[in-house]
Design a protein around this motif. Sequence first.
Motif, mmCIF file in Angstrom:
data_model
loop_
_atom_site.group_PDB
_atom_site.id
_atom_site.type_symbol
_atom_site.label_atom_id
_atom_site.label_comp_id
_atom_site.label_asym_id
_atom_site.label_seq_id
_atom_site.Cartn_x
_atom_site.Cartn_y
_atom_site.Cartn_z
ATOM 1 N N LEU A 291 0.829 -1.204 0.000
ATOM 2 C CA LEU A 291 0.000 0.000 0.000
ATOM 3 C C LEU A 291 0.865 1.257 0.000
ATOM 4 O O LEU A 291 0.629 2.190 -0.774
ATOM 5 N N GLN A 292 1.919 1.246 0.815
ATOM 6 C CA GLN A 292 2.818 2.391 0.889
ATOM 7 C C GLN A 292 3.504 2.618 -0.459
ATOM 8 O O GLN A 292 3.612 3.750 -0.927
ATOM 9 N N GLY A 293 3.940 1.499 -1.073
ATOM 10 C CA GLY A 293 4.599 1.575 -2.389
ATOM 11 C C GLY A 293 3.693 2.221 -3.422
ATOM 12 O O GLY A 293 4.122 3.094 -4.180
ATOM 13 N N LEU A 294 2.427 1.812 -3.419
ATOM 14 C CA LEU A 294 1.466 2.349 -4.393
ATOM 15 C C LEU A 294 1.246 3.838 -4.169
ATOM 16 O O LEU A 294 1.156 4.612 -5.121
ATOM 17 N N GLN A 295 1.181 4.223 -2.874
ATOM 18 C CA GLN A 295 0.964 5.641 -2.559
ATOM 19 C C GLN A 295 2.152 6.490 -3.001
ATOM 20 O O GLN A 295 1.985 7.571 -3.552
ATOM 21 N N GLN B 224 4.251 5.721 -5.407
ATOM 22 C CA GLN B 224 4.237 5.720 -6.874
ATOM 23 C C GLN B 224 3.281 6.783 -7.400
ATOM 24 O O GLN B 224 3.585 7.503 -8.337
ATOM 25 N N ALA B 225 2.096 6.866 -6.747
ATOM 26 C CA ALA B 225 1.098 7.851 -7.171
ATOM 27 C C ALA B 225 1.592 9.261 -6.901
ATOM 28 O O ALA B 225 1.341 10.176 -7.677
ATOM 29 N N ALA B 226 2.327 9.438 -5.769
ATOM 30 C CA ALA B 226 2.823 10.771 -5.387
ATOM 31 C C ALA B 226 3.812 11.321 -6.400
ATOM 32 O O ALA B 226 4.038 12.509 -6.447
ATOM 33 N N SER B 227 4.389 10.458 -7.219
ATOM 34 C CA SER B 227 5.312 10.757 -8.332
ATOM 35 C C SER B 227 6.517 9.842 -8.268
ATOM 36 O O SER B 227 6.359 8.682 -7.997
ATOM 37 N N GLY B 228 7.714 10.366 -8.484
ATOM 38 C CA GLY B 228 8.925 9.556 -8.364
ATOM 39 C C GLY B 228 9.035 8.505 -9.425
ATOM 40 O O GLY B 228 9.493 8.781 -10.531
ATOM 41 N N THR B 229 8.566 7.274 -9.122
ATOM 42 C CA THR B 229 8.762 6.153 -10.032
ATOM 43 C C THR B 229 7.938 6.289 -11.317
ATOM 44 O O THR B 229 8.185 5.582 -12.274
ATOM 45 N N ASN B 230 6.957 7.206 -11.317
ATOM 46 C CA ASN B 230 6.112 7.349 -12.509
ATOM 47 C C ASN B 230 6.727 8.287 -13.550
ATOM 48 O O ASN B 230 6.177 8.469 -14.620
ATOM 49 N N THR B 231 7.870 8.886 -13.214
ATOM 50 C CA THR B 231 8.440 9.922 -14.079
ATOM 51 C C THR B 231 8.770 9.393 -15.469
ATOM 52 O O THR B 231 8.412 10.005 -16.470
ATOM 53 N N SER B 232 9.447 8.221 -15.513
ATOM 54 C CA SER B 232 9.862 7.693 -16.818
ATOM 55 C C SER B 232 8.650 7.354 -17.676
ATOM 56 O O SER B 232 8.657 7.549 -18.880
ATOM 57 N N ARG B 233 7.577 6.897 -17.011
ATOM 58 C CA ARG B 233 6.370 6.548 -17.751
ATOM 59 C C ARG B 233 5.730 7.792 -18.366
ATOM 60 O O ARG B 233 5.352 7.823 -19.511
ATOM 61 N N SER B 234 5.650 8.871 -17.530
ATOM 62 C CA SER B 234 5.037 10.087 -18.060
ATOM 63 C C SER B 234 5.934 10.752 -19.093
ATOM 64 O O SER B 234 5.452 11.436 -19.985
ATOM 65 N N GLN B 235 7.252 10.524 -18.996
ATOM 66 C CA GLN B 235 8.162 11.037 -20.034
ATOM 67 C C GLN B 235 7.846 10.409 -21.380
ATOM 68 O O GLN B 235 7.794 11.077 -22.409
ATOM 69 N N ARG B 236 7.639 9.091 -21.358
ATOM 70 C CA ARG B 236 7.320 8.372 -22.608
ATOM 71 C C ARG B 236 5.979 8.874 -23.160
ATOM 72 O O ARG B 236 5.844 9.092 -24.359
ATOM 73 N N ALA B 237 5.015 9.055 -22.237
ATOM 74 C CA ALA B 237 3.696 9.551 -22.664
ATOM 75 C C ALA B 237 3.834 10.933 -23.285
ATOM 76 O O ALA B 237 3.231 11.219 -24.319
ATOM 77 N N ASN B 238 4.666 11.784 -22.654
ATOM 78 C CA ASN B 238 4.875 13.137 -23.188
ATOM 79 C C ASN B 238 5.484 13.098 -24.579
ATOM 80 O O ASN B 238 5.114 13.885 -25.445
ATOM 81 N N GLN B 239 6.441 12.179 -24.786
ATOM 82 C CA GLN B 239 7.052 12.041 -26.118
ATOM 83 C C GLN B 239 5.990 11.729 -27.165
ATOM 84 O O GLN B 239 5.964 12.323 -28.245
ATOM 85 N N LEU B 240 5.117 10.766 -26.815
ATOM 86 C CA LEU B 240 4.067 10.366 -27.762
ATOM 87 C C LEU B 240 3.097 11.519 -28.008
ATOM 88 O O LEU B 240 2.703 11.781 -29.146
ATOM 89 N N LEU B 241 2.738 12.234 -26.931
ATOM 90 C CA LEU B 241 1.824 13.368 -27.076
ATOM 91 C C LEU B 241 2.439 14.460 -27.946
ATOM 92 O O LEU B 241 1.741 15.079 -28.748
ATOM 93 N N GLN B 242 3.744 14.662 -27.782
ATOM 94 C CA GLN B 242 4.442 15.660 -28.607
ATOM 95 C C GLN B 242 4.391 15.269 -30.079
ATOM 96 O O GLN B 242 4.230 16.114 -30.963
ATOM 97 N N GLN B 243 4.561 13.961 -30.343
ATOM 98 C CA GLN B 243 4.503 13.479 -31.730
ATOM 99 C C GLN B 243 3.130 13.761 -32.333
ATOM 100 O O GLN B 243 3.025 14.172 -33.493
#
Length: 219
Positions: A62-66, A68-87
Amino acid sequence: MTARSMSSTAKTNCRQCAPKPVTAITSCKGCSEDFCRKHFNEHRDQLSNQLHAVINQHDNILQGLQQQAASGTNTSRSQRANQLLQQVEQWKTNAIQQVMRVAKDATDNIERLFNTEIQLQELRERTRIITKELRHQEESDSFVETDIQRWTKQLEEIKIDATRPLPSEIQPPRMEFQSIPWDSIIKIHSAPPCTQTTNQAQATPTIFKPPHHLLHYYK
Ligand SMILES: [Zn+2]
Ligand SMILES: [Zn+2]
């Protein structure tokens, strides 16, 4: 049969105390084991410890999920999403520019087809040449009959040409539009979702490559 084994049929002994014959006072409904007092307490303590381990595991997840949601580990994922959105954004900009260019070309063409200005300008130029010549001949007084005939003919031609309709007026141009396959212009190939069901190797993103080696064989 010994006396000990005979007595065990009447009374149940604690399995944990075996081979020492200690009478069981209770049993666990979960595992159906018979216990003496000491070993029953131990068994309960053991189960309590196992429960605490499960609670700890739950809390950690539960702590891990919280986190992850707070940010940190999700950065690389949102970076990839941003790349696709930019395209997508880049494609949109390009597409709009292409549409604007094609529409402008068509607009220019239509305006040119229906423009009478060019025709009028040409007629005015032809008239201007005759005007000049007439003034000159009027001053020099050197014209003859053939000149009169020529100017009359030229002026009549201008009059006819001035009333002649444009080709686009005789036969209005028709337009054709190529249909654009909007729904299939952008395709997003995503890998199948990774679920931990079996020991199978995790699914990796699929990259489609033409089998070049096969092409060579079939030559
Ligand atoms: Zn015991
Ligand atoms: Zn038990």
